[in-house]
Design an enzyme around this catalytic site. Structure first.
Site, PDB file in Angstrom:
ATOM      1  N   GLU A  67       0.010  -9.557  -0.627  1.00  8.07           N
ATOM      2  CA  GLU A  67      -1.376  -9.960  -0.328  1.00  8.07           C
ATOM      3  C   GLU A  67      -2.194 -10.138  -1.605  1.00  8.07           C
ATOM      4  O   GLU A  67      -2.977 -11.080  -1.720  1.00  8.07           O
ATOM      5  CB  GLU A  67      -2.024  -8.917   0.592  1.00  8.07           C
ATOM      6  CG  GLU A  67      -1.453  -8.977   2.008  1.00  8.07           C
ATOM      7  CD  GLU A  67      -1.880  -7.802   2.871  1.00  8.07           C
ATOM      8  OE1 GLU A  67      -1.515  -6.655   2.518  1.00  8.07           O
ATOM      9  OE2 GLU A  67      -2.556  -8.012   3.880  1.00  8.07           O
TER      10      GLU A  67
ATOM     11  N   ALA B 195       0.859  -1.187   0.000  1.00  5.13           N
ATOM     12  CA  ALA B 195       0.000   0.000   0.000  1.00  5.13           C
ATOM     13  C   ALA B 195       0.892   1.232   0.000  1.00  5.13           C
ATOM     14  O   ALA B 195       2.036   1.186   0.470  1.00  5.13           O
ATOM     15  CB  ALA B 195      -0.880  -0.014   1.238  1.00  5.13           C
TER      16      ALA B 195
ATOM     17  N   GLU C 188       4.622  -4.920   7.410  1.00  2.00           N
ATOM     18  CA  GLU C 188       3.796  -3.895   8.059  1.00  2.00           C
ATOM     19  C   GLU C 188       4.190  -3.651   9.514  1.00  2.00           C
ATOM     20  O   GLU C 188       4.085  -2.539  10.020  1.00  2.00           O
ATOM     21  CB  GLU C 188       2.309  -4.294   7.997  1.00  2.00           C
ATOM     22  CG  GLU C 188       1.691  -4.221   6.614  1.00  2.00           C
ATOM     23  CD  GLU C 188       1.865  -5.478   5.788  1.00  2.00           C
ATOM     24  OE1 GLU C 188       2.675  -6.354   6.161  1.00  2.00           O
ATOM     25  OE2 GLU C 188       1.184  -5.600   4.753  1.00  2.00           O
TER      26      GLU C 188
ATOM     27  N   GLY D  84       0.835  -5.151   0.749  1.00  2.00           N
ATOM     28  CA  GLY D  84      -0.316  -5.352  -0.132  1.00  2.00           C
ATOM     29  C   GLY D  84       0.047  -6.040  -1.439  1.00  2.00           C
ATOM     30  O   GLY D  84      -0.783  -6.730  -2.030  1.00  2.00           O
TER      31      GLY D  84
END
Ligand code: COA
Length: 261
Positions: free
Chosen positions: A114, A66, A134, A111
């Site tokens: 993911e 992200a 993260e 992300g």
């Protein structure tokens, strides 16, 4: 949103979706995530598309997670749509009736990792780096990482990766089952992903979609319900023209020509 941040191309039944922010290691800002979902939907709805490849522009990154610049001003309430947007994208990829191949051409962190995990198959280049870093930002994965990672690798391994935030190289990702194959270069990865996509594009589309649904259910439903579901969709394939074609081709020693009907 500039459409150029995500590219979409269809060639011979294969849609390639490319995250295109190479200067930012293809970091996933909110508009990129939204556009990715729009393009996956476009590929799902296009009858000529049989398989989708997701990759990143350039030779360095699939996606570095992200976009951290969007985190600065957010609190628990205002960040929720960001996580929900990412989770919606991942769930959409899983719900598609067509196979999705992640061609992990470099860094796939947060992300990026993911979204790759929501794809059906992950191929990587040897320069790929994967991980859920993260924790080093004082947060945890929010696009489904704590849920999908332990389903792909062992729970203990998932905990080690999420707790430590460590990056792992392609070979280690292969060893623990996070990627299916590793290619020596990004160029070879491109060919490998395309070869697989072209092969899958010749398979009967309805059966592929039902197999995907049944395999994904194996994660969610109790065994008994799963097995009943499999019988139901197995039976469904017997009403397809492709089943008649596949069986006839086998019995007549010829190559099947599936019409996805
Ligand atoms: N969000 C926003 N920008 C990012 C980013 C992210 N997730 N990842 C990389 N970038 C940007 C950097 O800020 C930098 O921008 P700048 O040139 O304007 O300064 C550019 O991409 C290049 O990154 P840089 O850190 O200079 O390159 P590097 O080769 O030293 O390191 C990474 C590459 C990917 C290892 C490093 O950028 C990184 O750790 N990124 C964050 C990964 C992460 O924590 N992801 C999870 C987010 S929830």
């Amino acid at each position: 949103m500039s459409e150029q941040e995500v590219l979409y191309e269809v060639v011979d039944g294969v849609a390639t979706i490319t995250i295109n922010r190479p200067a930012k290691y293809n970091a996933l800002n909110s508009s990129v995530v939204t556009t990715l979902r729009e393009f996956f939907k476009k590929a799902e709805e296009n009858q000529t598309v049989r398989v989708i490849i997701l990759t990143g522009a350039g030779e360095k990154a699939f996606a570095a997670g992200a976009d951290i610049t969007e985190f600065q001003s957010k609190n628990s309430k205002t960040v929720r749509p960001l996580a929900e947007n990412g989770q919606m994208l991942c769930k959409y990829i899983e719900s598609m009736t067509k196979p999705v191949i992640a061609a992990v051409n470099g860094i796939a962190l947060g992300g990026g990792c993911e979204i790759a995990m929501a794809c059906d198959i992950r191929y990587a280049s040897s320069n790929a780096i994967l991980g859920q870093p993260e924790i080093n930002l004082g947060i945890i994965p929010g696009f489904g990482g704590t849920v999908r990672l332990p389903r792909l690798v062992r729970l203990g391994m998932a905990k080690e990766l999420v707790y430590s935030g460590d990056h792992i190289k392609a070979d280690e990702a292969f060893r623990i089952g996070l990627v299916n194959r590793v290619f020596q270069s990004v160029e070879e990865l491109k060919h490998g992903a395309l070869d697989l996509a072209m092969k899958l594009a010749t398979k009967p589309g309805i059966a592929l979609g039902l197999a995907k649904q049944s395999l994904n259910n194996a994660w969610e439903m109790p065994l008994k319900t799963n097995l009943e579901f499999e019988v139901d969709v197995f039976c469904k394939t017997f009403d397809t023209e492709d089943k008649d074609e596949g069986v006839d081709a086998f019995l007549n020693k010829r190559k099947a020509n599936f019409k996805h009907k």
